[in-house]
Scaffold this active site. Sequence first.
Site, PDB file in Angstrom:
ATOM      1  N   CYS A 228       0.829  -1.216   0.000  1.00  0.00           N
ATOM      2  CA  CYS A 228       0.000   0.000   0.000  1.00  0.00           C
ATOM      3  C   CYS A 228       0.866   1.270   0.000  1.00  0.00           C
ATOM      4  O   CYS A 228       1.488   1.565  -1.009  1.00  0.00           O
ATOM      5  CB  CYS A 228      -0.987  -0.055   1.147  1.00  0.00           C
TER       6      CYS A 228
ATOM      7  N   HIS B 167      -3.377  -5.370   1.720  1.00  0.00           N
ATOM      8  CA  HIS B 167      -2.710  -5.587   3.016  1.00  0.00           C
ATOM      9  C   HIS B 167      -2.796  -7.041   3.484  1.00  0.00           C
ATOM     10  O   HIS B 167      -3.627  -7.365   4.337  1.00  0.00           O
ATOM     11  CB  HIS B 167      -3.399  -4.735   4.091  1.00  0.00           C
TER      12      HIS B 167
ATOM     13  N   GLU C 102      -1.022  -8.409   5.584  1.00  0.00           N
ATOM     14  CA  GLU C 102      -0.703  -8.449   7.022  1.00  0.00           C
ATOM     15  C   GLU C 102      -1.949  -8.234   7.885  1.00  0.00           C
ATOM     16  O   GLU C 102      -1.889  -8.423   9.096  1.00  0.00           O
ATOM     17  CB  GLU C 102       0.397  -7.425   7.355  1.00  0.00           C
TER      18      GLU C 102
HETATM   19  N1  GLN Z   1      -3.096   6.108  -0.110  1.00  0.00           N
HETATM   20  C1  GLN Z   1      -2.256   6.079   1.055  1.00  0.00           C
HETATM   21  C2  GLN Z   1      -1.004   6.914   0.851  1.00  0.00           C
HETATM   22  O1  GLN Z   1      -0.946   7.775   0.073  1.00  0.00           O
HETATM   23  C3  GLN Z   1      -1.849   4.671   1.400  1.00  0.00           C
HETATM   24  C4  GLN Z   1      -2.928   3.970   2.166  1.00  0.00           C
HETATM   25  C5  GLN Z   1      -2.462   2.751   2.913  1.00  0.00           C
HETATM   26  O2  GLN Z   1      -1.272   2.468   3.026  1.00  0.00           O
HETATM   27  N2  GLN Z   1      -3.382   2.035   3.497  1.00  0.00           N
HETATM   28  O3  GLN Z   1      -0.046   6.727   1.506  1.00  0.00           O
END
Ligand code: GLN
Length: 207
Positions: free
Chosen positions: A84, A180, A182
Amino acid sequence: MVRATVPTIGILALQGGYSEHVASFRRIGVAGRQVRSPKDLDGLHGLVLPGGESTAIGLLAESSGLIGPLRSWREAGRPVWGTCAGMIMLADQVLGQKEGGQSLIGGLDITVSRNHFGGQLHSFEAAIYSPLVNAASARGVFIRAPAIIEVGERAEPVATLADGTCVGVRQGFLLATAFHPELTADDRWHRIFLDMVLRSTSSGRQS
Ligand code: GLN
C-alpha cells in the site's frame, strides 16, 4: 557472503501498519526487526515498507536520516516488499502526490495512482487473481489503496482485481502489493516474500 537459513527481515517502523507485518512473519517463523534508524538496516536480508500514509512515511524517513540509506539499500538490489503506502514509496512514478511532491524511494518501473479507489470510506475487500497464489480464496484488503495504472517493461503484474486493475507487481527482488496481507490470517504473501529473500541470499546478493 552470509548464508542465512532463517533470515532477518526488517520492517520500516516509522508510521503505519508495521507491527502487523512483524506478527505475520513471526507466524511463519521469521524474526522481524523494526527499522527506525539507518543502523537498524545492518545485517538485514529483506525489508518491508508497510502501509500507512506515504507522505508521513516520506517525511519521517527524511527526518530520521533513513531516506538515503533506504534508497541505497534498494539500489543494491536487495529484496524489498512494499504494501500500500510502501508500494507508493517504491514506485518510479506516482500520480496524485501531495502538493509540492513527496519523498519516495523508487525503483519499481510502474506508475501508481495514489488514492485510486477514493478515501477511507472506500476501503473494501475483494478477490485477488494471482499466478503466485493458488486459489479463488485469495482476498485482498484495500484501505485508501493505490492501484498500478502502468506496468513498465521491467516489472511484471502478479495480482489483479476481477476488472483487470493491477494491484501487485514483481521486479527482480522487489515486490509490491496495493492490498494488506498483514491484516489477514493468510500468510501466503509473506511466504512469497520470504522465498524471494531466501533466493536473494543464496544467489549471493547479500554481503
Ligand atoms: N493512499 C495512502 C497513501 O498515500 C496509502 C494507504 C495505505 O497504506 N493504506 O499513503
